[in-house]
Write a protein that holds these residues in place. Structure first.
Motif, PDB file in Angstrom:
ATOM      1  N   ARG A  15     102.228 -51.781  37.111  1.00 56.07           N
ATOM      2  CA  ARG A  15     100.852 -51.920  37.547  1.00 56.07           C
ATOM      3  C   ARG A  15     100.436 -53.386  37.532  1.00 56.07           C
ATOM      4  O   ARG A  15     100.905 -54.165  36.719  1.00 56.07           O
ATOM      5  CB  ARG A  15      99.932 -51.122  36.635  1.00 56.07           C
ATOM      6  CG  ARG A  15     100.043 -49.656  36.860  1.00 56.07           C
ATOM      7  CD  ARG A  15      99.106 -48.932  35.926  1.00 56.07           C
ATOM      8  NE  ARG A  15      99.811 -47.759  35.420  1.00 56.07           N
ATOM      9  CZ  ARG A  15      99.972 -47.503  34.155  1.00 56.07           C
ATOM     10  NH1 ARG A  15      99.488 -48.336  33.240  1.00 56.07           N
ATOM     11  NH2 ARG A  15     100.616 -46.437  33.765  1.00 56.07           N
ATOM     12  N   LYS A 202      90.093 -45.735  31.164  1.00 54.43           N
ATOM     13  CA  LYS A 202      91.496 -45.293  31.258  1.00 54.43           C
ATOM     14  C   LYS A 202      91.746 -44.583  32.579  1.00 54.43           C
ATOM     15  O   LYS A 202      92.720 -44.851  33.275  1.00 54.43           O
ATOM     16  CB  LYS A 202      91.828 -44.344  30.105  1.00 54.43           C
ATOM     17  CG  LYS A 202      92.214 -45.048  28.829  1.00 54.43           C
ATOM     18  CD  LYS A 202      92.930 -44.087  27.881  1.00 54.43           C
ATOM     19  CE  LYS A 202      92.662 -44.446  26.442  1.00 54.43           C
ATOM     20  NZ  LYS A 202      91.414 -43.817  25.920  1.00 54.43           N
ATOM     21  N   TRP A 205      91.788 -46.696  35.585  1.00 54.79           N
ATOM     22  CA  TRP A 205      92.979 -47.533  35.574  1.00 54.79           C
ATOM     23  C   TRP A 205      94.209 -46.735  35.990  1.00 54.79           C
ATOM     24  O   TRP A 205      94.982 -47.155  36.866  1.00 54.79           O
ATOM     25  CB  TRP A 205      93.176 -48.134  34.177  1.00 54.79           C
ATOM     26  CG  TRP A 205      94.404 -48.964  34.070  1.00 54.79           C
ATOM     27  CD1 TRP A 205      95.558 -48.641  33.422  1.00 54.79           C
ATOM     28  CD2 TRP A 205      94.629 -50.237  34.662  1.00 54.79           C
ATOM     29  NE1 TRP A 205      96.475 -49.631  33.558  1.00 54.79           N
ATOM     30  CE2 TRP A 205      95.933 -50.626  34.324  1.00 54.79           C
ATOM     31  CE3 TRP A 205      93.841 -51.086  35.454  1.00 54.79           C
ATOM     32  CZ2 TRP A 205      96.482 -51.839  34.741  1.00 54.79           C
ATOM     33  CZ3 TRP A 205      94.378 -52.285  35.877  1.00 54.79           C
ATOM     34  CH2 TRP A 205      95.682 -52.652  35.513  1.00 54.79           C
ATOM     35  N   GLU A 206      94.372 -45.557  35.385  1.00 51.61           N
ATOM     36  CA  GLU A 206      95.533 -44.717  35.708  1.00 51.61           C
ATOM     37  C   GLU A 206      95.551 -44.318  37.173  1.00 51.61           C
ATOM     38  O   GLU A 206      96.592 -44.265  37.805  1.00 51.61           O
ATOM     39  CB  GLU A 206      95.490 -43.434  34.856  1.00 51.61           C
ATOM     40  CG  GLU A 206      95.880 -43.619  33.420  1.00 51.61           C
ATOM     41  CD  GLU A 206      95.471 -42.439  32.558  1.00 51.61           C
ATOM     42  OE1 GLU A 206      95.491 -42.577  31.337  1.00 51.61           O
ATOM     43  OE2 GLU A 206      95.104 -41.379  33.127  1.00 51.61           O
ATOM     44  N   LYS A 208      94.160 -45.913  39.574  1.00 49.47           N
ATOM     45  CA  LYS A 208      94.005 -47.092  40.433  1.00 49.47           C
ATOM     46  C   LYS A 208      92.765 -46.956  41.304  1.00 49.47           C
ATOM     47  O   LYS A 208      92.780 -47.189  42.512  1.00 49.47           O
ATOM     48  CB  LYS A 208      95.225 -47.270  41.337  1.00 49.47           C
ATOM     49  CG  LYS A 208      96.523 -47.462  40.601  1.00 49.47           C
ATOM     50  CD  LYS A 208      97.576 -47.932  41.605  1.00 49.47           C
ATOM     51  CE  LYS A 208      98.869 -48.298  40.950  1.00 49.47           C
ATOM     52  NZ  LYS A 208      99.770 -47.154  40.805  1.00 49.47           N
ATOM     53  N   THR A 226      85.332 -55.258  35.758  1.00 52.31           N
ATOM     54  CA  THR A 226      86.036 -56.501  36.045  1.00 52.31           C
ATOM     55  C   THR A 226      85.043 -57.506  36.614  1.00 52.31           C
ATOM     56  O   THR A 226      85.220 -58.698  36.474  1.00 52.31           O
ATOM     57  CB  THR A 226      87.187 -56.274  37.042  1.00 52.31           C
ATOM     58  OG1 THR A 226      86.695 -55.499  38.134  1.00 52.31           O
ATOM     59  CG2 THR A 226      88.331 -55.531  36.387  1.00 52.31           C
ATOM     60  N   GLN A 248      92.528 -54.837  31.685  1.00 54.73           N
ATOM     61  CA  GLN A 248      92.227 -53.399  31.687  1.00 54.73           C
ATOM     62  C   GLN A 248      93.502 -52.655  31.316  1.00 54.73           C
ATOM     63  O   GLN A 248      94.577 -53.161  31.564  1.00 54.73           O
ATOM     64  CB  GLN A 248      91.753 -52.951  33.081  1.00 54.73           C
ATOM     65  CG  GLN A 248      90.464 -53.592  33.514  1.00 54.73           C
ATOM     66  CD  GLN A 248      89.256 -52.767  33.143  1.00 54.73           C
ATOM     67  OE1 GLN A 248      89.319 -51.994  32.185  1.00 54.73           O
ATOM     68  NE2 GLN A 248      88.149 -52.946  33.849  1.00 54.73           N
ATOM     69  N   PRO A 249      93.514 -51.447  30.821  1.00 57.56           N
ATOM     70  CA  PRO A 249      92.338 -50.729  30.365  1.00 57.56           C
ATOM     71  C   PRO A 249      91.900 -51.211  28.987  1.00 57.56           C
ATOM     72  O   PRO A 249      92.717 -51.528  28.151  1.00 57.56           O
ATOM     73  CB  PRO A 249      92.835 -49.287  30.303  1.00 57.56           C
ATOM     74  CG  PRO A 249      94.285 -49.377  30.049  1.00 57.56           C
ATOM     75  CD  PRO A 249      94.744 -50.658  30.669  1.00 57.56           C
TER      76      PRO A 249
END
Lengths: 284, 266
Positions: A15, A202, A205-206, A208, A226, A248-249
């Motif tokens: 990532r 989370k 982030w996971e 995207k 961000t 992140q996360p």
């Protein structure tokens, strides 16, 4: 009670640590402005680009047009002038694979007569997806918000925070690329809100996700984002933009850090200035 | 496990029965002490004796009245729901037809029943029509209100997801209207019975297909007051049974989610 489906393994590919500025932006707001029917200027012309994978927060005094901007991005209202692009295309292409958008309201807005799983399945039913195909997606979305044990419950049996989680699961079930959230945790107590913020960071982030988040809370904005767009009123406009430079996360460690406190202090000062400018009329 | 006499269900059944027994006893003892003749005001024991003695004819009459009531009730539910759907689909339809629904509601059935009985040859049918007219309005107004009372947030969500008109109706409007609809059912079931009895009074049909109202009229002519009371008792019990059935139905449908039927969890 057991979860219907084991927790889905996360994507294994490496990532990126920052939003992908090289890929096409999720949303571009190009000199879009909004004048309401009664002549009030809701939004002065605004230029804003939301990068793919970015977590952007809109914050500002009431009347600064942050909700209006979010509604423009959701295409719930049309700009009076200027235009918007979604993944470099117009809104007719939104909904295609890779260009999906989901909205989470201030209230959970669940169907009280339907169980959690039926509430989460609703958007897939709108898309006429067969049950066999929809059910694993529904179970996965419910698992991701941590409610697997409650999939047969009715909304009235759940707490406010859990209802909000169901609302988020309902948004996630369509595998959105862009998630729009209008003060989703505003009515929750601070402890519940922090927990949901942790999980949201989370999740986005996971998955995207590109996320645009409206809030009144300085702490929430700094923790999640961000980038924070501070807005001012009369007319609604972008006052200043703050980038939160932390990977992140994020977790509780970030909340406890001096860096977090410094960001909060600065953002607080900016908001006070934005309020002053709003009262004075500013702009045109 | 709590003792029986403390349980909610026991209290809800036992308390009204106890009140009834006390009332009957006061009634019985009072009339006996005052020595009121049975043709002026019968004692409960006279009424029960008459109920047993005239059992078969009263039961036959009850079945006739019950049939008219149920036919009218079903007709009112079907018609009323259809009309409510029409009203919701188009504002123009509602605006142009609603005054006539009100007109139907405010016209006394006693006044219009003779006309219908003359116009419609079949007595059963004419009675059903009269009772339907009485029972129709609560279904129309309640269901229309329910179909319109859509949670604005959910409606917004449906619109954002480009839900079809049909899906919005089935998934949002109809479930949301159910509590109102069941409220309409409770009122309407009682009104169907009242409508049937009133229409029977006006029609006054003799012979084989006569209902409880005819039994009351007939008992009045022959001064058989206990039989009159027995028929009245049957009408009342039928009304209570209908109401209880509607309450049970609405509990069955709404107990999972609607505030009116959910019990507070301790």
């Amino acid at each position: 009670m057991t979860a219907l489906v084991p927790f889905q393994p996360l994507d294994q590919e490496p990532r990126q640590m920052t939003p992908a500025w090289d890929r096409p932006p999720a949303v571009e707001v190009l000199s879009a402005e909004k004048v309401f029917a009664n002549g009030a200027r809701g939004l002065a012309p605004i230029d804003l680009s939301i990068a793919d994978g970015e977590f952007l927060t809109l914050i500002g005094p009431s009347g600064c047009g942050k909700s209006t901007l979010l509604k423009l991005i959701a295409n719930l209202i049309e700009p009076s002038d200027g235009r918007l692009l979604w993944w470099r295309g117009d809104f007719t292409q939104v909904g295609q694979e890779g260009r999906r958008l989901a909205f989470v309201f201030q209230e959970p807005t669940l169907m009280p007569w339907a169980r959690v799983e039926a509430n989460v399945r609703l958007p897939l039913e709108f898309a006429n997806m067969p049950r066999a195909m929809a059910d694993p997606k529904v179970a996965d979305a419910i698992a991701r918000v941590g409610l697997s044990a409650f999939h047969r419950h009715f909304p009235r049996q759940l707490s406010g925070g859990m209802k909000m989680r169901v609302s988020i699961a309902r948004a996630l079930v369509t595998s959105p690329n862009l998630l729009l959230m209008d003060e989703p945790f505003g009515a929750l107590d601070e402890f519940t809100r922090n927990k949901l913020d942790d999980d949201l960071v989370k999740l986005s982030w996971e998955r995207k996700l590109s996320t645009i988040f409206v809030t009144h809370s300085i702490y929430e904005a700094v923790f999640l984002s961000t980038r924070i767009v501070v807005m001012a009123a009369n007319p609604g406009r972008i006052f200043r933009t703050m980038t939160i430079d932390h990977p992140q996360p994020r977790d509780q460690g970030f909340r406890d850090s001096p860096k977090f406190a410094a960001y909060c202090r600065e953002l607080s000062t900016w908001l006070a200035e934005a309020s002053l400018q709003s009262a004075a009329g500013g702009g045109s | 496990m709590k003792p029986l006499f403390e349980s909610e269900v026991f209290v809800r059944i036992a308390a009204p029965i106890a009140v009834g027994i006390v009332l009957f006893m006061v009634w019985e003892i009072g009339l006996r002490l005052a020595a009121v003749p049975v043709y002026l005001f019968p004692k409960p024991t006279d009424i029960f004796a008459s109920l047993l003695h005239n059992g078969p004819s009263l039961l036959r009459a009850l079945l006739v009245t019950l049939r008219v009531t149920l036919q009218a009730f079903v007709a009112a539910v079907v018609l009323g729901t259809l009309i409510a759907f029409m009203f919701v689909q188009s504002r123009a339809v509602e605006v142009s037809l609603f005054p006539y629904a009100v007109l139907l509601q405010v016209t006394p059935v006693v006044a219009i029943a003779p006309l219908i009985i003359i116009l419609v040859k079949n007595t059963q049918l004419s009675l059903t029509i009269c009772a339907t007219m009485v029972a129709l309005f609560p279904i129309i107004s309640n269901t229309t209100l329910g179909l319109r009372s859509v949670d604005p947030g959910l409606a917004n969500f449906f619109r954002m997801n480009r839900a079809s008109r049909f899906k919005t109706l089935v998934k949002l409007r109809i479930p949301g209207a159910l509590p109102y609809f069941f409220g309409g059912l409770r009122i309407s079931s009682g009104l169907a019975l009242i409508g049937a009895v009133v229409a029977e009074f006006v029609a006054g049909t003799g012979g084989r297909s006569s209902g409880l109202a005819y039994e009351i009229l007939d008992a009045g002519f022959t001064l058989d007051i206990p039989r009159m009371f027995a028929a009245l008792l049957l009408i009342t019990l039928t009304g209570v049974a209908l109401f209880a059935a509607m309450v049970a139905l609405s509990q069955l449908a709404l107990s999972n989610w609607h505030d009116s039927e959910t019990r507070a969890e301790a």
